[in-house]
Design an enzyme around this catalytic site. Structure first.
Site, PDB file in Angstrom:
ATOM      1  N   THR A  69      -5.275   2.691  -7.689  1.00  0.00           N
ATOM      2  CA  THR A  69      -6.615   2.693  -7.113  1.00  0.00           C
ATOM      3  C   THR A  69      -7.445   3.778  -7.788  1.00  0.00           C
ATOM      4  O   THR A  69      -7.081   4.954  -7.755  1.00  0.00           O
ATOM      5  CB  THR A  69      -6.555   2.913  -5.597  1.00  0.00           C
ATOM      6  OG1 THR A  69      -5.891   1.794  -5.001  1.00  0.00           O
ATOM      7  CG2 THR A  69      -7.943   3.032  -5.001  1.00  0.00           C
TER       8      THR A  69
ATOM      9  N   TYR B 157      -1.931   5.722  -4.931  1.00  0.00           N
ATOM     10  CA  TYR B 157      -2.898   6.813  -4.989  1.00  0.00           C
ATOM     11  C   TYR B 157      -2.211   7.976  -5.694  1.00  0.00           C
ATOM     12  O   TYR B 157      -1.005   8.204  -5.514  1.00  0.00           O
ATOM     13  CB  TYR B 157      -3.328   7.268  -3.592  1.00  0.00           C
ATOM     14  CG  TYR B 157      -4.124   6.256  -2.807  1.00  0.00           C
ATOM     15  CD1 TYR B 157      -5.430   5.924  -3.179  1.00  0.00           C
ATOM     16  CD2 TYR B 157      -3.593   5.637  -1.676  1.00  0.00           C
ATOM     17  CE1 TYR B 157      -6.168   5.000  -2.456  1.00  0.00           C
ATOM     18  CE2 TYR B 157      -4.332   4.722  -0.939  1.00  0.00           C
ATOM     19  CZ  TYR B 157      -5.618   4.412  -1.338  1.00  0.00           C
ATOM     20  OH  TYR B 157      -6.340   3.502  -0.620  1.00  0.00           O
TER      21      TYR B 157
ATOM     22  N   LYS C   6      -7.359  -0.725 -10.231  1.00  0.00           N
ATOM     23  CA  LYS C   6      -7.901  -1.395  -9.049  1.00  0.00           C
ATOM     24  C   LYS C   6      -9.134  -0.649  -8.541  1.00  0.00           C
ATOM     25  O   LYS C   6      -9.062   0.536  -8.208  1.00  0.00           O
ATOM     26  CB  LYS C   6      -6.845  -1.451  -7.938  1.00  0.00           C
ATOM     27  CG  LYS C   6      -7.346  -2.050  -6.626  1.00  0.00           C
ATOM     28  CD  LYS C   6      -6.279  -1.967  -5.555  1.00  0.00           C
ATOM     29  CE  LYS C   6      -6.767  -2.560  -4.244  1.00  0.00           C
ATOM     30  NZ  LYS C   6      -7.890  -1.786  -3.653  1.00  0.00           N
TER      31      LYS C   6
ATOM     32  N   HIS D 269     -13.039  -2.187  -2.895  1.00  0.00           N
ATOM     33  CA  HIS D 269     -12.189  -1.628  -1.848  1.00  0.00           C
ATOM     34  C   HIS D 269     -12.517  -2.252  -0.492  1.00  0.00           C
ATOM     35  O   HIS D 269     -12.567  -1.557   0.535  1.00  0.00           O
ATOM     36  CB  HIS D 269     -12.355  -0.105  -1.788  1.00  0.00           C
ATOM     37  CG  HIS D 269     -11.133   0.635  -1.322  1.00  0.00           C
ATOM     38  ND1 HIS D 269     -10.373   1.411  -2.163  1.00  0.00           N
ATOM     39  CD2 HIS D 269     -10.547   0.716  -0.114  1.00  0.00           C
ATOM     40  CE1 HIS D 269      -9.376   1.957  -1.475  1.00  0.00           C
ATOM     41  NE2 HIS D 269      -9.467   1.549  -0.230  1.00  0.00           N
TER      42      HIS D 269
ATOM     43  N   SER E  46       0.820  -1.204   0.000  1.00  0.00           N
ATOM     44  CA  SER E  46       0.000   0.000   0.000  1.00  0.00           C
ATOM     45  C   SER E  46       0.858   1.260   0.000  1.00  0.00           C
ATOM     46  O   SER E  46       1.929   1.304   0.607  1.00  0.00           O
ATOM     47  CB  SER E  46      -0.900   0.011   1.243  1.00  0.00           C
ATOM     48  OG  SER E  46      -1.568   1.248   1.391  1.00  0.00           O
TER      49      SER E  46
END
Length: 367
Positions: A157, A131, A233, A257, A107
């Site tokens: 994402t 992100y 994603k 998510h 992440s």
């Protein structure tokens, strides 16, 4: 670890060990948590149609994802702030994936850095979840570091202009414990999440950092700064999957998510067939995460067109109960259950799992 014989066993043990703030953060979904429940229930509405007497002298779980061979079609999804679950956090998780021969996804908002994970699990197939920040240089730097560290793909994402309302975090005024930091950043970006003036500290953290104006053009920009394949994603619609491909994505990760963004959306497994159908004719792979708890769940997702599935919370539960050994035990349970499923269903290899192996329960209720 042998006392845990199912992923549910590991989950129950982990929930009894975690402090309230971390426990509620990891397990909660958006608002009324309808979709959180549906992610699991939707798998239960699918029926496997086994074949008999096909000869199953061998069982081969191996597959490939974006060119990398993996030992089984179960990888680890990105989940944030894993050192709340175990002191080694992402490092233990990545090592377990390396030991199991599968994919680990890191992440952006991790408590171990890109470089630390690369050093801890140098031979693991590692992907980096991204992100896009308002400050494009922050994003560019993250991507560059992932490339240098040997990560094999960027999982962008696409469902998060802001974080969803997770009521448990609001009630708990969730913040990252002060002894931890977001390790991929320096300065206030690494510690801002440690405080809040009300509500969820995570939502406050992203409020002015994530770019809400993003369009599919940002995928084209991302393509211009990296040679790594890009995975979209968070896709739940067929037309969005096509837009992602046209923008340059190499794969689609069907995901809601973890049911943490918008309540009332489809379970991931419900959205999967539409997306698989929409991308026919394109040279892309489709993956799934959300609600996967058993080997039969994995089988059902593959039958409906997923190349692989990814699990997030199960890895957190494994971390909590035993660090690297706990995650490895979780993956071993999936492996064993999937091996049994393939053999009893009459599908010796992953390639033998075809669409006709699964039907919705409604097909039988009409009989």
């Amino acid at each position: 670890m042998d006392r845990y014989v199912s992923v549910k066993d590991i989950e129950q043990a982990a929930l009894s060990l975690l402090p309230k703030g971390a426990r509620d953060y990891y397990k909660s979904g958006a608002t009324d948590e309808q979709t959180l429940a549906e992610n699991k229930l939707a798998f239960q509405r699918l029926r496997i149609r086994p074949k008999c007497l096909v000869g199953v002298e061998r069982c081969d779980l191996r597959t490939r994802a974006l060119g990398s061979e993996v030992s089984m079609p179960v990888g680890i999804s990105p989940t944030a702030m894993q050192r709340m679950a175990h002191p080694e956090g992402e490092l233990a998780n990545a090592r377990a994936a390396q030991e199991a021969g599968t994919i680990f996804t890191l992440s952006t908002i991790a408590t171990s850095s890109i470089e630390e994970v690369a050093k801890a699990a140098p031979t693991a197939t590692k992907w980096f979840q991204l992100y896009i920040y308002n400050d494009r240089e922050v994003t560019r730097n993250l991507v560059r570091r992932a490339e240098i560290a040997g990560f094999k793909a960027i999982a962008l994402t696409v469902d998060t202009p802001l974080f969803g309302i997770r009521r448990a975090d609001v009630r708990n005024k969730f913040t990252l414990p002060p002894h931890l930091r977001l390790a991929n950043f320096d300065g206030h970006l690494s510690t801002k999440i440690q405080s809040t003036d009300g509500g969820s500290g995570l939502n406050k953290y992203v409020e002015n950092l994530f770019d809400k104006s993003l369009t599919w053009d940002e995928v084209k920009w991302l393509k211009s700064i990296t040679s790594l394949p890009i995975i979209a994603k968070g896709v739940l619609r067929g037309d969005d999957a096509v837009k992602a491909i046209e923008a340059g994505c190499s794969a689609i990760l069907v995901s809601n998510h973890g049911a943490r963004q918008l309540d009332g959306v489809p379970a991931s497994i419900e959205a999967l067939p539409e997306i698989v159908e929409a991308v026919k004719g394109y040279n892309v792979e489709v993956y799934l995460d959300g609600g996967v708890l058993t080997g039969t769940d994995v089988f059902k997702a593959i039958a409906l067109g997923a190349k692989m599935v990814f699990v997030g919370r199960p890895a957190l539960w494994g971390l909590t109960v035993g660090g690297q050994a706990g995650v490895k035990r979780m993956l071993d349970i999936f492996r064993t259950e999937l091996e049994y499923t393939l053999q009893i269903a009459g599908t010796p290899t992953i390639a033998d799992i075809t669409r006709d192996m699964v039907r919705h329960e409604s097909a039988y209720s009409k009989l």
